[in-house]
Design a protein around this motif. Structure first.
Motif, PDB file in Angstrom:
ATOM      1  N   ASP A  88      38.323  -0.666 -17.192  1.00 52.60           N
ATOM      2  CA  ASP A  88      37.859  -2.001 -17.583  1.00 52.60           C
ATOM      3  C   ASP A  88      38.582  -2.373 -18.871  1.00 52.60           C
ATOM      4  O   ASP A  88      38.396  -1.707 -19.897  1.00 52.60           O
ATOM      5  N   VAL A  89      39.395  -3.415 -18.832  1.00 52.15           N
ATOM      6  CA  VAL A  89      40.209  -3.748 -20.005  1.00 52.15           C
ATOM      7  C   VAL A  89      39.372  -4.189 -21.201  1.00 52.15           C
ATOM      8  O   VAL A  89      39.881  -4.239 -22.322  1.00 52.15           O
ATOM      9  N   THR A  90      38.096  -4.498 -20.986  1.00 49.44           N
ATOM     10  CA  THR A  90      37.226  -4.882 -22.098  1.00 49.44           C
ATOM     11  C   THR A  90      36.533  -3.675 -22.728  1.00 49.44           C
ATOM     12  O   THR A  90      35.816  -3.822 -23.712  1.00 49.44           O
ATOM     13  N   VAL A  91      36.757  -2.491 -22.151  1.00 51.03           N
ATOM     14  CA  VAL A  91      36.151  -1.259 -22.686  1.00 51.03           C
ATOM     15  C   VAL A  91      37.278  -0.258 -22.942  1.00 51.03           C
ATOM     16  O   VAL A  91      37.776   0.388 -22.019  1.00 51.03           O
ATOM     17  N   GLU A  92      37.673  -0.112 -24.187  1.00 54.98           N
ATOM     18  CA  GLU A  92      38.859   0.686 -24.505  1.00 54.98           C
ATOM     19  C   GLU A  92      38.689   2.153 -24.114  1.00 54.98           C
ATOM     20  O   GLU A  92      39.664   2.821 -23.765  1.00 54.98           O
ATOM     21  N   SER A  93      37.473   2.653 -24.139  1.00 54.10           N
ATOM     22  CA  SER A  93      37.260   4.062 -23.777  1.00 54.10           C
ATOM     23  C   SER A  93      37.671   4.338 -22.332  1.00 54.10           C
ATOM     24  O   SER A  93      38.120   5.441 -22.012  1.00 54.10           O
ATOM     25  N   VAL A 145      40.210 -10.404 -21.916  1.00 57.40           N
ATOM     26  CA  VAL A 145      40.719  -9.922 -20.641  1.00 57.40           C
ATOM     27  C   VAL A 145      42.208 -10.223 -20.469  1.00 57.40           C
ATOM     28  O   VAL A 145      42.979  -9.357 -20.041  1.00 57.40           O
ATOM     29  N   ASN A 146      42.620 -11.439 -20.797  1.00 56.82           N
ATOM     30  CA  ASN A 146      43.983 -11.883 -20.495  1.00 56.82           C
ATOM     31  C   ASN A 146      45.022 -11.470 -21.529  1.00 56.82           C
ATOM     32  O   ASN A 146      46.207 -11.378 -21.207  1.00 56.82           O
ATOM     33  N   ALA A 147      44.601 -11.223 -22.757  1.00 54.00           N
ATOM     34  CA  ALA A 147      45.567 -10.923 -23.818  1.00 54.00           C
ATOM     35  C   ALA A 147      45.363  -9.544 -24.435  1.00 54.00           C
ATOM     36  O   ALA A 147      46.269  -8.720 -24.454  1.00 54.00           O
ATOM     37  N   VAL A 148      44.160  -9.291 -24.952  1.00 55.78           N
ATOM     38  CA  VAL A 148      43.905  -8.032 -25.652  1.00 55.78           C
ATOM     39  C   VAL A 148      43.971  -6.843 -24.700  1.00 55.78           C
ATOM     40  O   VAL A 148      44.578  -5.814 -25.006  1.00 55.78           O
ATOM     41  N   GLY A 149      43.347  -6.986 -23.521  1.00 59.87           N
ATOM     42  CA  GLY A 149      43.312  -5.885 -22.561  1.00 59.87           C
ATOM     43  C   GLY A 149      44.667  -5.314 -22.207  1.00 59.87           C
ATOM     44  O   GLY A 149      44.889  -4.094 -22.308  1.00 59.87           O
ATOM     45  N   PRO A 150      45.617  -6.163 -21.768  1.00 60.95           N
ATOM     46  CA  PRO A 150      46.942  -5.632 -21.424  1.00 60.95           C
ATOM     47  C   PRO A 150      47.637  -4.910 -22.570  1.00 60.95           C
ATOM     48  O   PRO A 150      48.315  -3.906 -22.350  1.00 60.95           O
ATOM     49  N   ILE A 151      47.456  -5.407 -23.784  1.00 61.07           N
ATOM     50  CA  ILE A 151      48.106  -4.761 -24.920  1.00 61.07           C
ATOM     51  C   ILE A 151      47.479  -3.397 -25.197  1.00 61.07           C
ATOM     52  O   ILE A 151      48.172  -2.429 -25.534  1.00 61.07           O
ATOM     53  N   LEU A 152      46.161  -3.292 -25.043  1.00 58.57           N
ATOM     54  CA  LEU A 152      45.517  -1.993 -25.225  1.00 58.57           C
ATOM     55  C   LEU A 152      45.969  -0.996 -24.150  1.00 58.57           C
ATOM     56  O   LEU A 152      46.122   0.192 -24.431  1.00 58.57           O
ATOM     57  N   VAL A 153      46.182  -1.485 -22.932  1.00 55.94           N
ATOM     58  CA  VAL A 153      46.680  -0.610 -21.875  1.00 55.94           C
ATOM     59  C   VAL A 153      48.071  -0.096 -22.237  1.00 55.94           C
ATOM     60  O   VAL A 153      48.372   1.096 -22.100  1.00 55.94           O
TER      61      VAL A 153
END
Length: 224
Positions: A88-93, A145-153
């Motif tokens: 889940d891109v909104t949950v970094e763990s 979801v659209n910006a932060v998530g992909p960068i964390l991945v």
């Protein structure tokens, strides 16, 4: 490594050569990851990679794999080459846990595709046609979801991509591709509206471009 930002109809590519380490296992056909693979573009990427590359391994992630019927059907068909993981891109763990699982099983990545994104969710998020409809919660969710998530991945998969490089493939670099949207372009925005979606995709574009001056020596836009 080469970065792609798929913006319909442009691919923004940033190439960089990274060293591959001999300690990584050479998976024939390479190891690819599709983040956001339960449906739509992400699911089709998984399907095409499995069907067109008879030896490559694919890691497909989504928020709730148990409900991803079409993805599980592919898993039954390509049991040896498809690995489905929750992310889940909104949950970094959950991103960290996926990275650990990939490290333990494969030790490297040759390709990462960030395909998840949201435009609308009933009763939660709708494209805004007027300024009066803008809500902070909607904008923050789209941005997350659209910006932060992909960068964390990218952040957590970066060590795997550095190791992967050209291992097991006919490419000389690893590749990261991010699905954006033309409506994220400021220069192309002639109609306005869709405040949350437009701004979140513009943020994704900026995130990826910001990586390029620091990490890469070349940046180009490729029409597709």
């Amino acid at each position: 490594m080469r970065f792609f930002l798929h913006t319909h109809p442009q691919l923004m590519a940033i190439p960089m050569r990274l060293q591959s380490f001999a300690s990584a296992q050479k998976w024939e056909g390479g190891v690819s990851m599709v983040q956001g693979a339960s449906r739509g573009i992400g699911l089709e990427f998984v399907k095409q990679m499995l069907e067109k590359n008879g030896k490559g391994h694919v890691i497909a992630t989504c928020r709730n794999p148990t409900k991803a019927t079409a993805l599980l059907e592919l898993k039954n068909q390509f049991a040896e080459r498809l690995n489905v993981l929750p992310l889940d891109v909104t949950v970094e763990s959950t991103i960290e846990e996926s990275a650990r699982s990939i490290t333990e099983r494969y030790g490297s990545l040759n390709l990462l595709i960030n395909a998840s994104g949201i435009l609308s969710i009933p009763s939660v998020l709708q494209p805004e046609t007027t300024l009066s409809k803008v809500q902070k919660s909607s904008m923050m969710l789209a941005y997350e979801v659209n910006a932060v998530g992909p960068i964390l991945v990218i952040k957590h998969m970066w060590p795997l991509l550095k190791v992967g490089g050209l291992l097991g493939t006919d490419r000389d670099v690893a590749v990261v591709a991010n699905i954006s949207a033309r409506v994220g372009s400021i220069g192309d925005n002639r109609l306005g509206g869709w405040h949350s979606y437009r701004s979140s995709k513009a943020a994704l574009n900026q995130f990826v471009y910001t990586l390029s001056p620091r990490q890469f020596s070349h940046y180009e836009v490729i029409e597709v």
